[in-house]
Design a protein around this motif. Structure first.
Motif, mmCIF file in Angstrom:
data_model
loop_
_atom_site.group_PDB
_atom_site.id
_atom_site.type_symbol
_atom_site.label_atom_id
_atom_site.label_comp_id
_atom_site.label_asym_id
_atom_site.label_seq_id
_atom_site.Cartn_x
_atom_site.Cartn_y
_atom_site.Cartn_z
ATOM 1 N N ASN A 93 0.829 -1.214 0.000
ATOM 2 C CA ASN A 93 0.000 0.000 0.000
ATOM 3 C C ASN A 93 0.863 1.264 0.000
ATOM 4 O O ASN A 93 0.539 2.247 0.676
ATOM 5 N N ARG A 169 -5.720 4.362 -7.345
ATOM 6 C CA ARG A 169 -4.741 3.275 -7.324
ATOM 7 C C ARG A 169 -4.374 2.945 -8.765
ATOM 8 O O ARG A 169 -5.246 2.650 -9.594
ATOM 9 N N GLN A 187 -8.502 4.046 1.847
ATOM 10 C CA GLN A 187 -8.006 3.048 0.896
ATOM 11 C C GLN A 187 -7.189 1.953 1.579
ATOM 12 O O GLN A 187 -6.660 1.068 0.905
ATOM 13 N N LEU A 188 -7.083 1.998 2.903
ATOM 14 C CA LEU A 188 -6.192 1.093 3.626
ATOM 15 C C LEU A 188 -6.976 0.134 4.524
ATOM 16 O O LEU A 188 -8.051 0.498 5.036
#
Length: 276
Positions: A93, A169, A187-188
């Protein structure tokens, strides 16, 4: 001589002058507040350069929400302080922050989540890397791999940035224009600390391809100059009103009437020296 100042016209002039002066004083006070705020930031930056690193949680509380949530922002008085934390980098990530300039070259800052023992993570700005030669400022660079296993980092506490649009992404990496921790956290797969750490050093050592992101002092003296500028303008507006009023009073009293020109040709010639 000054009774005309009580007429509606001159009372209007006075009101406009006082309003203008008040606005200028307000702007000067606003710039003074900005001067004090920027001075405090510079002092924290200087103090952080020599302080002993404190545990991460002394500056940034642990997030308590679910995955994708963000914890409380660091207190302003703790920004730019040095902290240390131990965890494991989640290279899957990595976050690329594009459009960042170092020494007049536009490149990328690379942030990698450091997953801590409690399952939360803190974003670590590992440094700056240049773009691929000839590839342009938007082409993803080759990002050096983060160390595997346990890593101990030391760095500065920095608050989240605002704005900059969304997060995307691409080719397995997150990309953004700004380090907006709340947007990145969505997004994590874990809760994220409310600020990030600007890396000073780590064990194992960081890849030499990274360049340290410079910490710039704020230009507080510019604000100090604006303080005096606005306050001087306020005084000048009041002085200007008084000068115009005095000039009008003298005109009404006939003290500034046109002067009669002196006819030098009509004056008798001065007697010359005697001759023998």
């Amino acid at each position: 001589m000054y009774r005309f100042l009580l007429t509606p016209r001159w009372l209007g002039y006075l009101a406009l002058t006082l309003v203008a002066a008040a606005v200028m004083v307000f702007l000067g006070n606003w710039q003074l507040d900005r001067y004090h705020g920027r001075t405090a930031i510079n002092e924290r930056i200087d103090a952080g350069a020599t302080m002993t690193p404190a545990p991460l949680r002394d500056a940034m509380p642990a997030p308590t929400g679910a995955a994708g949530s963000v914890g409380p922002a660091p207190a302003e008085r703790l920004t730019w302080s040095r902290v240390t934390a131990t965890g494991r980098y989640d290279s899957a990530n990595d976050v690329l922050i594009r459009g960042r300039t170092v020494d007049s070259t536009v490149g990328f800052e690379v942030l990698t989540p450091l997953v801590l023992a409690d399952g939360s993570a803190v974003l670590v700005d590992r440094g700056w890397i240049p773009p691929i030669p000839g590839g342009g400022a938007t082409v993803q660079p080759a990002v050096p791999a983060a160390p595997t296993g346990e890593v101990t980092v030391t760095g500065r506490v920095v608050g989240s940035e605002s704005g900059g649009g969304g997060v995307a992404r691409r080719d397995g990496k997150l990309e953004a224009r700004r380090i907006d921790v709340a947007r990145l956290a969505k997004q994590l797969p874990y809760p994220v600390t409310g600020g990030y750490v600007l890396l000073d050093g780590q064990t194992p050592a960081a890849d030499p391809a990274f360049r340290a992101v410079p910490i710039g002092h704020t230009n507080n003296w510019q604000n100090f100059g604006y303080v005096w500028q606005w306050w001087i303008f306020a005084v000048m507006s009041l002085v200007g009103y008084g000068w115009v009023a005095r000039r009008e009073a003298r005109r009404r009293a006939g003290l500034d009437g046109p002067r009669v020109p002196v006819d030098r040709a009509a004056e008798p010639a001065a007697a010359g020296p005697a001759t023998s």
